[in-house]
Scaffold this motif. Structure first.
Motif, PDB file in Angstrom:
ATOM      1  N   ARG A  78       0.832  -1.206   0.000  1.00 35.13           N
ATOM      2  CA  ARG A  78       0.000   0.000   0.000  1.00 35.13           C
ATOM      3  C   ARG A  78       0.868   1.258   0.000  1.00 35.13           C
ATOM      4  NH1 ARG A  78      -2.670  -2.969   4.378  1.00 35.13           N
ATOM      5  NH2 ARG A  78      -4.426  -4.166   3.495  1.00 35.13           N
ATOM      6  N   ALA A  79       1.933   1.233   0.795  1.00 34.24           N
ATOM      7  CA  ALA A  79       2.806   2.397   0.867  1.00 34.24           C
ATOM      8  C   ALA A  79       3.486   2.658  -0.476  1.00 34.24           C
ATOM      9  CB  ALA A  79       3.860   2.211   1.957  1.00 34.24           C
ATOM     10  N   ARG A  80       3.880   1.581  -1.155  1.00 28.72           N
ATOM     11  CA  ARG A  80       4.543   1.725  -2.464  1.00 28.72           C
ATOM     12  C   ARG A  80       3.585   2.329  -3.479  1.00 28.72           C
ATOM     13  NH1 ARG A  80       6.755   2.860  -6.301  1.00 28.72           N
ATOM     14  NH2 ARG A  80       8.396   1.783  -7.484  1.00 28.72           N
ATOM     15  N   ILE A  81       2.351   1.878  -3.479  1.00 29.81           N
ATOM     16  CA  ILE A  81       1.341   2.416  -4.404  1.00 29.81           C
ATOM     17  C   ILE A  81       1.034   3.864  -4.064  1.00 29.81           C
ATOM     18  CG2 ILE A  81      -1.059   2.226  -5.188  1.00 29.81           C
ATOM     19  CD1 ILE A  81      -0.811  -0.823  -4.655  1.00 29.81           C
ATOM     20  N   ASP A  82       0.881   4.174  -2.792  1.00 28.51           N
ATOM     21  CA  ASP A  82       0.565   5.543  -2.373  1.00 28.51           C
ATOM     22  C   ASP A  82       1.684   6.507  -2.730  1.00 28.51           C
ATOM     23  OD1 ASP A  82      -1.917   4.852  -1.387  1.00 28.51           O
ATOM     24  OD2 ASP A  82      -1.233   4.632   0.695  1.00 28.51           O
ATOM     25  N   LYS A  84      -0.371   0.448 -14.577  1.00 31.74           N
ATOM     26  CA  LYS A  84       0.507  -0.591 -15.097  1.00 31.74           C
ATOM     27  C   LYS A  84       1.939  -0.365 -14.636  1.00 31.74           C
ATOM     28  CE  LYS A  84      -2.112  -1.692 -19.298  1.00 31.74           C
ATOM     29  NZ  LYS A  84      -2.101  -1.673 -20.785  1.00 31.74           N
ATOM     30  N   HIS A  85       2.344   0.890 -14.631  1.00 37.01           N
ATOM     31  CA  HIS A  85       3.717   1.209 -14.226  1.00 37.01           C
ATOM     32  C   HIS A  85       3.972   0.773 -12.787  1.00 37.01           C
ATOM     33  CE1 HIS A  85       7.461   3.613 -14.550  1.00 37.01           C
ATOM     34  NE2 HIS A  85       7.306   3.739 -13.237  1.00 37.01           N
ATOM     35  N   VAL A  86       3.060   1.107 -11.886  1.00 36.98           N
ATOM     36  CA  VAL A  86       3.291   0.782 -10.489  1.00 36.98           C
ATOM     37  C   VAL A  86       3.136  -0.719 -10.241  1.00 36.98           C
ATOM     38  CG1 VAL A  86       0.914   1.130  -9.634  1.00 36.98           C
ATOM     39  CG2 VAL A  86       2.865   1.554  -8.117  1.00 36.98           C
ATOM     40  N   VAL A  87       2.228  -1.383 -10.946  1.00 39.62           N
ATOM     41  CA  VAL A  87       2.071  -2.831 -10.785  1.00 39.62           C
ATOM     42  C   VAL A  87       3.342  -3.545 -11.237  1.00 39.62           C
ATOM     43  CG1 VAL A  87       0.863  -4.861 -11.668  1.00 39.62           C
ATOM     44  CG2 VAL A  87      -0.438  -2.874 -10.897  1.00 39.62           C
ATOM     45  N   ARG A  88       3.911  -3.104 -12.340  1.00 39.66           N
ATOM     46  CA  ARG A  88       5.151  -3.735 -12.820  1.00 39.66           C
ATOM     47  C   ARG A  88       6.305  -3.461 -11.863  1.00 39.66           C
ATOM     48  NH1 ARG A  88       4.147  -2.320 -19.252  1.00 39.66           N
ATOM     49  NH2 ARG A  88       2.469  -3.865 -19.518  1.00 39.66           N
ATOM     50  N   ALA A  89       6.275  -2.283 -11.217  1.00 36.92           N
ATOM     51  CA  ALA A  89       7.295  -1.989 -10.206  1.00 36.92           C
ATOM     52  C   ALA A  89       7.126  -2.920  -9.001  1.00 36.92           C
ATOM     53  CB  ALA A  89       7.187  -0.527  -9.775  1.00 36.92           C
ATOM     54  N   LEU A  90       5.882  -3.155  -8.599  1.00 38.29           N
ATOM     55  CA  LEU A  90       5.610  -4.088  -7.495  1.00 38.29           C
ATOM     56  C   LEU A  90       6.112  -5.485  -7.844  1.00 38.29           C
ATOM     57  CD1 LEU A  90       1.968  -3.020  -6.542  1.00 38.29           C
ATOM     58  CD2 LEU A  90       4.031  -2.615  -5.189  1.00 38.29           C
ATOM     59  N   ILE A 122       4.447 -12.138  -2.692  1.00 35.98           N
ATOM     60  CA  ILE A 122       4.087 -12.495  -1.328  1.00 35.98           C
ATOM     61  C   ILE A 122       2.643 -12.976  -1.294  1.00 35.98           C
ATOM     62  CG2 ILE A 122       5.686 -10.779  -0.411  1.00 35.98           C
ATOM     63  CD1 ILE A 122       3.313  -9.033   0.274  1.00 35.98           C
ATOM     64  N   ARG A 123       2.277 -13.625  -0.226  1.00 38.93           N
ATOM     65  CA  ARG A 123       0.929 -14.189  -0.102  1.00 38.93           C
ATOM     66  C   ARG A 123      -0.133 -13.097  -0.231  1.00 38.93           C
ATOM     67  NH1 ARG A 123      -2.562 -15.330   4.236  1.00 38.93           N
ATOM     68  NH2 ARG A 123      -3.875 -17.170   3.882  1.00 38.93           N
ATOM     69  N   ARG A 124      -1.065 -13.273  -1.158  1.00 42.14           N
ATOM     70  CA  ARG A 124      -2.186 -12.373  -1.433  1.00 42.14           C
ATOM     71  C   ARG A 124      -1.722 -10.988  -1.895  1.00 42.14           C
ATOM     72  NH1 ARG A 124      -5.494 -10.643   1.946  1.00 42.14           N
ATOM     73  NH2 ARG A 124      -7.361 -10.852   0.676  1.00 42.14           N
ATOM     74  N   GLY A 125      -0.500 -10.911  -2.431  1.00 44.79           N
ATOM     75  CA  GLY A 125       0.032  -9.630  -2.877  1.00 44.79           C
ATOM     76  C   GLY A 125      -0.825  -8.975  -3.944  1.00 44.79           C
ATOM     77  N   ALA A 126      -1.252  -9.746  -4.934  1.00 49.07           N
ATOM     78  CA  ALA A 126      -2.078  -9.196  -6.013  1.00 49.07           C
ATOM     79  C   ALA A 126      -3.428  -8.732  -5.485  1.00 49.07           C
ATOM     80  CB  ALA A 126      -2.255 -10.235  -7.118  1.00 49.07           C
ATOM     81  N   ASN A 127      -4.007  -9.502  -4.565  1.00 54.94           N
ATOM     82  CA  ASN A 127      -5.292  -9.117  -3.969  1.00 54.94           C
ATOM     83  C   ASN A 127      -5.186  -7.798  -3.204  1.00 54.94           C
ATOM     84  OD1 ASN A 127      -5.357 -11.942  -4.564  1.00 54.94           O
ATOM     85  ND2 ASN A 127      -7.240 -12.096  -3.394  1.00 54.94           N
ATOM     86  N   ILE A 128      -4.109  -7.649  -2.448  1.00 52.18           N
ATOM     87  CA  ILE A 128      -3.913  -6.433  -1.652  1.00 52.18           C
ATOM     88  C   ILE A 128      -3.762  -5.219  -2.565  1.00 52.18           C
ATOM     89  CG2 ILE A 128      -2.324  -5.266  -0.071  1.00 52.18           C
ATOM     90  CD1 ILE A 128      -1.668  -8.149   1.002  1.00 52.18           C
ATOM     91  N   ALA A 129      -2.944  -5.372  -3.611  1.00 52.58           N
ATOM     92  CA  ALA A 129      -2.742  -4.270  -4.554  1.00 52.58           C
ATOM     93  C   ALA A 129      -4.045  -3.916  -5.263  1.00 52.58           C
ATOM     94  CB  ALA A 129      -1.665  -4.642  -5.573  1.00 52.58           C
TER      95      ALA A 129
END
Length: 206
Positions: free
Chosen positions: A146-150, A169-175, A183-190
């Protein structure tokens, strides 16, 4: 404008100038010009940075306003220079009387020297060497995502849920590159944080 009205106007402008000068000291000089007397136009200087004195003549802008009532009433953030070479950002505001003639001006001059020193120091301090070492020191995995996206959204002057498809797309690819989607449920959290579906996150990560 009568002498009494002109005196009152200049007193009010001087009061404003002193308030602004005190508020933005030591970076900003504020000058009141009496354009009715161009040969000794400087009526007052608050937080004097330029070394000028009360009673000195009008500047080029002041003379231009005296000659032309259609001259712009406000010119903001233009480049200027003090006599000793310091870089300045200036704003000049013309004041007209009831006949439409310029009779005064309020000018702000910001010394950029210190700010540019800060800028250089911050650039050096925040410089990061590229390398292969990746380590996370902050919070739980969900908090990191969440902090990375924010942080990315803030750099675009928006929010996580208002990111454009391209920026998302840019931030998802960075993640993904940083391993945060693994990490577990990483895509769901994002996905939940950006208000999109998990499928959208997977598609953006490709």
């Amino acid at each position: 404008m009568t002498k009494k009205a002109n005196k009152l106007l200049l007193e009010q402008l001087q009061n404003i100038a002193e308030g602004l000068g005190e508020t933005f000291a030591p970076f900003c000089e504020v000058v009141v010009h009496d354009l009715r007397h161009p040969k000794n136009a400087i009526h007052g200087i608050s937080n004097n940075l330029s070394g000028r004195r009360v009673g000195q003549p009008a500047t080029e802008l002041g003379l231009a306003r005296i000659r032309d009532p259609e001259f712009p009433a406000r010119i903001s953030n233009y480049a200027n220079t003090f006599s000793d070479g310091r870089s300045v950002k200036s704003t000049s505001i013309g004041i007209k009387d009831e006949t439409g003639q310029y009779v005064a001006a309020l000018c702000l001059n910001v010394d950029l020297t210190l700010f540019r020193s800060f800028q250089g120091a911050l650039a050096q301090f925040t410089h990061i060497e590229d390398g292969r070492v990746h380590e996370h020191l902050d919070g739980t995995p969900a908090e990191r995502i969440r902090a990375r996206i924010d942080a990315f959204a803030a750099s675009k002057a928006t929010t996580a849920r208002a990111l454009s498809p391209t920026d998302r797309k840019h931030v998802v690819r960075a993640l993904k590159k940083e391993g945060l989607l693994e990490i577990r449920r990483g895509a769901n959290i994002a996905a939940a944080h950006m208000g999109v579906s998990r499928a959208t996150v997977y598609a953006d990560a490709k």
